[in-house]
Design a protein around this motif. Structure first.
Motif, PDB file in Angstrom:
ATOM      1  N   GLY A 217       0.935  -0.914  -0.367  1.00  0.00           N
ATOM      2  CA  GLY A 217      -0.097   0.011  -0.170  1.00  0.00           C
ATOM      3  C   GLY A 217       0.864   1.157   0.187  1.00  0.00           C
ATOM      4  N   PHE A 218       2.444   1.379   0.389  1.00  0.00           N
ATOM      5  CA  PHE A 218       2.895   2.794   0.668  1.00  0.00           C
ATOM      6  C   PHE A 218       3.027   2.617  -0.579  1.00  0.00           C
ATOM      7  CE2 PHE A 218       4.550   2.269   5.704  1.00  0.00           C
ATOM      8  CZ  PHE A 218       3.236   2.217   5.799  1.00  0.00           C
ATOM      9  N   GLU A 219       3.764   1.447  -1.656  1.00  0.00           N
ATOM     10  CA  GLU A 219       4.589   1.824  -2.786  1.00  0.00           C
ATOM     11  C   GLU A 219       3.611   2.608  -3.298  1.00  0.00           C
ATOM     12  OE1 GLU A 219       8.287  -0.450  -4.168  1.00  0.00           O
ATOM     13  OE2 GLU A 219       6.563  -1.670  -3.846  1.00  0.00           O
ATOM     14  N   ALA A 220       2.243   1.957  -3.754  1.00  0.00           N
ATOM     15  CA  ALA A 220       1.346   1.676  -4.503  1.00  0.00           C
ATOM     16  C   ALA A 220       0.886   3.560  -4.416  1.00  0.00           C
ATOM     17  CB  ALA A 220       0.012   1.525  -4.721  1.00  0.00           C
ATOM     18  N   ARG A 221       1.199   4.032  -3.227  1.00  0.00           N
ATOM     19  CA  ARG A 221       0.273   5.189  -2.705  1.00  0.00           C
ATOM     20  C   ARG A 221       2.103   6.090  -3.279  1.00  0.00           C
ATOM     21  NH1 ARG A 221      -2.558   8.227   1.223  1.00  0.00           N
ATOM     22  NH2 ARG A 221      -1.500  10.848   1.752  1.00  0.00           N
ATOM     23  N   LEU A 222       3.285   5.825  -3.198  1.00  0.00           N
ATOM     24  CA  LEU A 222       4.628   6.328  -3.930  1.00  0.00           C
ATOM     25  C   LEU A 222       4.051   6.447  -5.222  1.00  0.00           C
ATOM     26  CD1 LEU A 222       7.282   5.172  -0.934  1.00  0.00           C
ATOM     27  CD2 LEU A 222       6.214   7.420  -0.583  1.00  0.00           C
ATOM     28  N   ARG A 226       4.406  10.232  -6.804  1.00  0.00           N
ATOM     29  CA  ARG A 226       5.044  10.499  -8.393  1.00  0.00           C
ATOM     30  C   ARG A 226       4.484  10.810  -9.273  1.00  0.00           C
ATOM     31  NH1 ARG A 226       8.062   6.937  -5.284  1.00  0.00           N
ATOM     32  NH2 ARG A 226       7.457   5.189  -6.960  1.00  0.00           N
ATOM     33  N   ALA A 227       3.514  10.269 -10.018  1.00  0.00           N
ATOM     34  CA  ALA A 227       2.272  10.197 -10.914  1.00  0.00           C
ATOM     35  C   ALA A 227       1.888  11.793 -10.971  1.00  0.00           C
ATOM     36  CB  ALA A 227       1.643   9.257 -11.249  1.00  0.00           C
ATOM     37  N   ASP A 228       1.130  11.960 -10.082  1.00  0.00           N
ATOM     38  CA  ASP A 228       0.508  13.623  -9.812  1.00  0.00           C
ATOM     39  C   ASP A 228       1.368  14.795  -9.821  1.00  0.00           C
ATOM     40  OD1 ASP A 228      -2.057  11.803  -9.195  1.00  0.00           O
ATOM     41  OD2 ASP A 228      -2.022  12.249  -6.923  1.00  0.00           O
ATOM     42  N   ARG A 229       2.467  14.237  -9.350  1.00  0.00           N
ATOM     43  CA  ARG A 229       3.485  15.677  -9.529  1.00  0.00           C
ATOM     44  C   ARG A 229       3.596  15.520 -10.415  1.00  0.00           C
ATOM     45  NH1 ARG A 229       5.558  13.368  -4.412  1.00  0.00           N
ATOM     46  NH2 ARG A 229       7.299  12.582  -5.881  1.00  0.00           N
ATOM     47  N   HIS A 230       3.662  14.702 -11.152  1.00  0.00           N
ATOM     48  CA  HIS A 230       4.500  15.033 -12.921  1.00  0.00           C
ATOM     49  C   HIS A 230       3.080  15.143 -14.139  1.00  0.00           C
ATOM     50  CE1 HIS A 230       8.059  13.012 -10.756  1.00  0.00           C
ATOM     51  NE2 HIS A 230       8.326  14.055 -12.395  1.00  0.00           N
ATOM     52  N   ALA A 231       2.254  14.754 -13.169  1.00  0.00           N
ATOM     53  CA  ALA A 231       0.778  14.959 -14.280  1.00  0.00           C
ATOM     54  C   ALA A 231       0.588  16.450 -15.014  1.00  0.00           C
ATOM     55  CB  ALA A 231      -0.380  15.009 -13.468  1.00  0.00           C
TER      56      ALA A 231
END
Length: 231
Positions: A217-222, A226-231
């Motif tokens: 779950g932690f890995e999926a959240r991270l 990261r995807a949100d920051r690069h969107a």
């Protein structure tokens, strides 16, 4: 043992041994002094109260947990090693889980693990605030997972003290709980293939499964962050 031959470290080590054997209820200054071959007044000269003694003993056993090298491994391997080490320590010393719920516990042994946990989850990519939450989540899970073995130790101790009557009470309780479980379809199905005494225990690899799920779950959240920051 004369007062001047005692040290706080020797008293704390003897207290850990007594706590492992008798639990929190079995720890008192008279019993501890007897183990040390000393007078209770000599123990009080070094450590003033039972609460102080439990706090010092509780902090000392944190040093049994090896700190992973964050520079030599990835965050997830380090998180697994630290959590597994904590769980093993709590299983060896089941009284510590009880102590967490009965008095404030603190000290350098516990603090070094808390600090490493924060560094670990910051290395993973969490913000400092989320690293706090991640570390707390894992700690609560480890403590909760250790409650079962701790309860079994307490129960076994009680049975050994009370003899046949306690053992018969345990047998009766298991029989009654099995009768109740048979009224529920999924429990009935499992009891059809597993002895009731075995099913009452946590399934094999429960701790590893839960820890892996949390870290997934932690890995999926991270990854999502990261995807949100690069969107």
């Amino acid at each position: 043992m004369p007062r001047n031959t005692l040290t706080a470290d020797r008293i704390v080590q003897a207290a850990i041994e007594l706590l492992d054997e008798e639990g929190l209820d079995g720890l008192n200054m008279r019993s501890l002094a007897g183990r040390l071959g000393s007078a209770a007044t000599a123990v009080y000269w070094h450590i003033k109260t039972k609460d102080d003694l439990v706090r010092l003993a509780g902090d000392a056993i944190w040093h049994e947990v090896e700190l992973p090298d964050l520079d030599a491994t990835d965050w997830r391997t380090a998180a697994t090693a630290q959590a597994t080490g904590m769980h093993a320590m709590l299983t060896r010393h089941p009284w510590l889980g009880q102590a967490f719920g009965s008095q404030p516990l603190y000290g350098p042994g516990q603090a070094r693990h808390t600090d490493l946990s924060l560094a670990l989850y910051e290395k993973a990519g969490f913000t400092p605030a989320d690293a706090d939450r991640a570390a707390a989540t894992v700690l609560v899970f480890v403590l909760g997972s250790a409650l079962g073995p701790a309860a079994q130790v307490s129960l076994n101790r009680r049975l050994s003290r009370n003899g046949a009557n306690a053992e018969q009470s345990m047998t009766d309780a298991l029989t009654r709980s099995t009768e109740i479980a048979l009224g529920f379809p999924r429990l009935r199905e499992r009891l059809g293939t597993t002895a009731a005494s075995e099913y009452a225990a946590a399934p094999d690899n429960t701790f590893a499964f839960g820890l892996r799920s949390i870290l997934d779950g932690f890995e999926a959240r991270l990854t999502a962050d990261r995807a949100d920051r690069h969107a």
